[in-house]
Design an enzyme around this catalytic site. Structure first.
Site, PDB file in Angstrom:
ATOM      1  N   TYR A  47     -48.756  30.598  -5.956  1.00 27.00           N
ATOM      2  CA  TYR A  47     -47.365  30.563  -6.422  1.00 27.00           C
ATOM      3  C   TYR A  47     -47.186  29.849  -7.753  1.00 27.00           C
ATOM      4  O   TYR A  47     -46.069  29.655  -8.216  1.00 27.00           O
ATOM      5  CB  TYR A  47     -46.486  29.860  -5.367  1.00 27.00           C
TER       6      TYR A  47
ATOM      7  N   ASP B 263     -48.109  30.562 -11.004  1.00 26.04           N
ATOM      8  CA  ASP B 263     -47.663  31.294 -12.199  1.00 26.04           C
ATOM      9  C   ASP B 263     -46.156  31.528 -12.128  1.00 26.04           C
ATOM     10  O   ASP B 263     -45.425  31.243 -13.074  1.00 26.04           O
ATOM     11  CB  ASP B 263     -48.382  32.653 -12.287  1.00 26.04           C
TER      12      ASP B 263
ATOM     13  N   GLN C 211     -37.744  25.862  -4.434  1.00 24.46           N
ATOM     14  CA  GLN C 211     -38.359  24.734  -5.126  1.00 24.46           C
ATOM     15  C   GLN C 211     -37.577  23.441  -4.934  1.00 24.46           C
ATOM     16  O   GLN C 211     -38.171  22.373  -4.824  1.00 24.46           O
ATOM     17  CB  GLN C 211     -38.507  25.063  -6.619  1.00 24.46           C
TER      18      GLN C 211
ATOM     19  N   ARG D 174     -51.171  20.467  -5.290  1.00 24.80           N
ATOM     20  CA  ARG D 174     -52.264  21.286  -5.800  1.00 24.80           C
ATOM     21  C   ARG D 174     -51.852  21.955  -7.114  1.00 24.80           C
ATOM     22  O   ARG D 174     -50.707  21.812  -7.573  1.00 24.80           O
ATOM     23  CB  ARG D 174     -52.644  22.338  -4.760  1.00 24.80           C
TER      24      ARG D 174
ATOM     25  N   GLU E  48     -50.650  23.405 -10.336  1.00 20.74           N
ATOM     26  CA  GLU E  48     -50.010  22.870 -11.532  1.00 20.74           C
ATOM     27  C   GLU E  48     -48.593  22.358 -11.247  1.00 20.74           C
ATOM     28  O   GLU E  48     -48.254  21.214 -11.525  1.00 20.74           O
ATOM     29  CB  GLU E  48     -49.973  23.973 -12.598  1.00 20.74           C
ATOM     30  N   ASP E  49     -47.771  23.222 -10.665  1.00 24.28           N
ATOM     31  CA  ASP E  49     -46.367  22.842 -10.564  1.00 24.28           C
ATOM     32  C   ASP E  49     -46.122  21.776  -9.502  1.00 24.28           C
ATOM     33  O   ASP E  49     -45.405  20.799  -9.753  1.00 24.28           O
ATOM     34  CB  ASP E  49     -45.506  24.081 -10.285  1.00 24.28           C
TER      35      ASP E  49
HETATM   36  O1  TRH Z   1     -49.679  27.909  -5.726  1.00 25.73           O
HETATM   37  P1  TRH Z   1     -50.560  27.128  -6.588  1.00 25.73           P
HETATM   38  O2  TRH Z   1     -51.888  26.900  -6.068  1.00 25.73           O
HETATM   39  O3  TRH Z   1     -50.661  27.785  -7.992  1.00 25.73           O
HETATM   40  C1  TRH Z   1     -51.850  27.876  -8.742  1.00 25.73           C
HETATM   41  C2  TRH Z   1     -51.893  27.000  -9.918  1.00 25.73           C
HETATM   42  O4  TRH Z   1     -50.746  27.104 -10.703  1.00 25.73           O
HETATM   43  C3  TRH Z   1     -53.100  27.322 -10.751  1.00 25.73           C
HETATM   44  O5  TRH Z   1     -53.138  26.525 -11.895  1.00 25.73           O
HETATM   45  C4  TRH Z   1     -53.044  28.762 -11.136  1.00 25.73           C
HETATM   46  O6  TRH Z   1     -54.136  29.107 -11.872  1.00 25.73           O
HETATM   47  C5  TRH Z   1     -52.994  29.566  -9.884  1.00 25.73           C
HETATM   48  O7  TRH Z   1     -51.859  29.206  -9.132  1.00 25.73           O
HETATM   49  C6  TRH Z   1     -52.928  31.021 -10.190  1.00 25.73           C
HETATM   50  O8  TRH Z   1     -49.907  25.684  -6.834  1.00 25.73           O
HETATM   51  P2  TRH Z   1     -48.654  25.216  -7.709  1.00 25.73           P
HETATM   52  O9  TRH Z   1     -48.946  25.332  -9.162  1.00 25.73           O
HETATM   53  O10 TRH Z   1     -48.317  23.898  -7.214  1.00 25.73           O
HETATM   54  O11 TRH Z   1     -47.484  26.215  -7.369  1.00 25.73           O
HETATM   55  C7  TRH Z   1     -46.822  26.208  -6.140  1.00 25.73           C
HETATM   56  C8  TRH Z   1     -45.355  26.544  -6.334  1.00 25.73           C
HETATM   57  O12 TRH Z   1     -44.758  26.781  -5.082  1.00 25.73           O
HETATM   58  C9  TRH Z   1     -44.569  25.411  -6.982  1.00 25.73           C
HETATM   59  O13 TRH Z   1     -43.643  25.945  -7.923  1.00 25.73           O
HETATM   60  C10 TRH Z   1     -43.803  24.802  -5.835  1.00 25.73           C
HETATM   61  C11 TRH Z   1     -43.551  26.020  -4.993  1.00 25.73           C
HETATM   62  N1  TRH Z   1     -43.226  25.772  -3.591  1.00 25.73           N
HETATM   63  C12 TRH Z   1     -41.943  26.065  -3.152  1.00 25.73           C
HETATM   64  O14 TRH Z   1     -41.087  26.495  -3.955  1.00 25.73           O
HETATM   65  N2  TRH Z   1     -41.647  25.884  -1.836  1.00 25.73           N
HETATM   66  C13 TRH Z   1     -42.524  25.375  -0.941  1.00 25.73           C
HETATM   67  O15 TRH Z   1     -42.187  25.203   0.245  1.00 25.73           O
HETATM   68  C14 TRH Z   1     -43.834  25.021  -1.425  1.00 25.73           C
HETATM   69  C15 TRH Z   1     -44.828  24.428  -0.471  1.00 25.73           C
HETATM   70  C16 TRH Z   1     -44.149  25.252  -2.742  1.00 25.73           C
END
Ligand code: TRH
Length: 384
Positions: A16, A18, A261, A277, A279-280
């Site tokens: 999630y 990107d 979010q 984990r 980035e975000d």
């Molecule tokens: O999902 P990710 O592992 O995303 C990764 C990284 O961005 C990585 O760098 C990239 O190369 C790859 O994707 C393709 O982790 P990240 O970045 O934390 O993103 C998760 C998103 O999900 C973040 O915007 C928060 C959101 N989220 C919610 O909105 N609700 C939820 O309940 C949870 C648990 C997360």
């Protein structure tokens, strides 16, 4: 100054992150900077997991002040006029016909490639670098998020830190929050609450039994996904439904649904420690002002471990040595998938010092402005 129009392009590769970053940026440009924003996303189904109000079946919709558009795999809508500012998130290639339309505009759009976040030093040298298109009269600029004045900064909404402070000071909203999660609002004596949003790692195999056998009660809050699958694997159980829980000794594991979010922010704000984990969520854990462990997105040839070290070097600069060692050891164990037996007790002892550090950290990194503000500023200069 007149608001500018922005097109943000996002290709969902996996997970999630990107879309999480692109969506957050789109909303912030619209809300905090009054810009007119279109967000082009190739996979609305994935997007809808973290934006539950979105209709994944609609090719165009206005959602939270942003025009969300499906980015079709073929047949780019030829009547679409490019915006004043164009962002390709994480190097996703733009449609050829859109590029041609950008080149045909009398005033060429400002074009950014929003890069992945890294705390490494080289980012300062590459931030804002220009890359002329090989055939068309267009120039793309690399926009690197980062932790220093000479990078693009980090995404943080204008009023977020105030909202977080108010939330953490308000016992009643926290009670309502925990009740909404199906978790008892009152803590047992010494109880620790830990949110877990990580990738798969064999560190779970040692960590969960440690928590179950510990003197101190621990509640894990685990949104549905990879981390929950790991807990189920270690417990030898099928994947549970959101809202259910398991108890093992002094450990209770609650299963949560994915929320939007803002809902996830509130979970981070409410816990004593957050496992995050990518980035975000990694950035959001910093704004939560609570200690966290970062499960970094694994890369080939262990490039991610270099990035982890670069972040820890910055983050631990003002930390007492013992707490810094404890944090490094725990993050390394988690990321390398080795036993948490040595690192966990030291991390627990360091938590009060880490919590104090976490409270001050956001001001340090936001001293030179957030990412959206720097991006708007950079676009304005180029649009003049
Ligand atoms: O999902 P990710 O592992 O995303 C990764 C990284 O961005 C990585 O760098 C990239 O190369 C790859 O994707 C393709 O982790 P990240 O970045 O934390 O993103 C998760 C998103 O999900 C973040 O915007 C928060 C959101 N989220 C919610 O909105 N609700 C939820 O309940 C949870 C648990 C997360």
């Amino acid at each position: 100054m007149q608001p500018s129009s922005w097109d943000i392009f996002c290709a969902v590769i996996d997970n999630y992150g990107d879309i999480g970053v692109s969506w957050r940026l789109a909303r912030q440009l619209a809300h905090d900077h009054d810009q007119r924003v279109r967000l082009w996303v190739d996979d609305l189904q994935s997007f809808a997991h973290i934006a539950p109000g979105l209709d994944a079946g609609r090719a165009r919709q206005r959602y939270q002040s942003v025009e969300v558009c499906h980015w079709p795999a073929s047949e780019w809508p030829m009547d679409t006029q490019p915006a004043d500012v164009v962002i390709e998130a994480f190097g996703c290639p733009l449609p050829d016909s859109y590029l041609a339309a950008m080149a045909a505009r009398s005033r060429r759009p400002v074009w950014f490639n929003l890069e992945y976040l890294s705390a490494e030093d080289w980012v300062e040298d590459c931030h804002d670098m220009a890359s002329p298109h090989p055939q068309l009269p267009l120039v793309k600029h690399f926009f690197f998020p980062g932790f220093t004045r000479r990078t693009g900064g980090l995404l943080c909404e204008r009023t977020l830190l105030e909202e977080r402070v108010a939330w953490q000071a308000d016992a009643a909203v926290q009670v309502a929050f925990w009740q909404g999660c199906g978790v008892p609002p009152q803590r047992q004596a010494g109880e620790l609450r830990i949110s877990v949003f990580s990738y798969e790692t064999t560190a779970f195999d040692s960590w969960l039994p440690l928590l179950a056998a510990a003197d101190r009660p621990v509640r894990l809050l685990v949104p549905r996904g990879k981390a929950l699958s790991e807990v189920a694997r270690v417990f030898g159980q099928p994947l549970p439904e959101p809202g259910t829980f398991w108890t093992r000794g002094n450990l209770t594991v609650h299963t949560l649904p994915l929320t939007d979010q803002a809902g996830y922010d509130r979970l981070l704000w409410s816990c004593d420690l957050n496992l995050v984990r990518g980035e975000d969520s990694f950035v959001r854990a910093q704004w939560a002002a609570r200690p966290f462990l970062w499960h970094i997105y694994p890369q080939e040839e262990d490039a991610h471990l270099v990035k982890l070290e670069a972040f820890l070097t910055r983050y631990e600069r003002e930390l007492p040595q013992e707490a810094a060692h404890a944090l490094t050891a725990a993050m390394q164990a988690w990321n390398n998938g080795v036993s948490m037996e040595g690192a966990w007790p030291a991390l627990l002892s360091a938590l009060p010092v880490l919590a104090d550090h976490a409270r001050h950290w956001p001001q340090t990194v936001l001293a030179h402005g957030d990412l959206a503000a720097r991006l708007v500023q950079s676009a304005r200069i180029r649009l003049q």
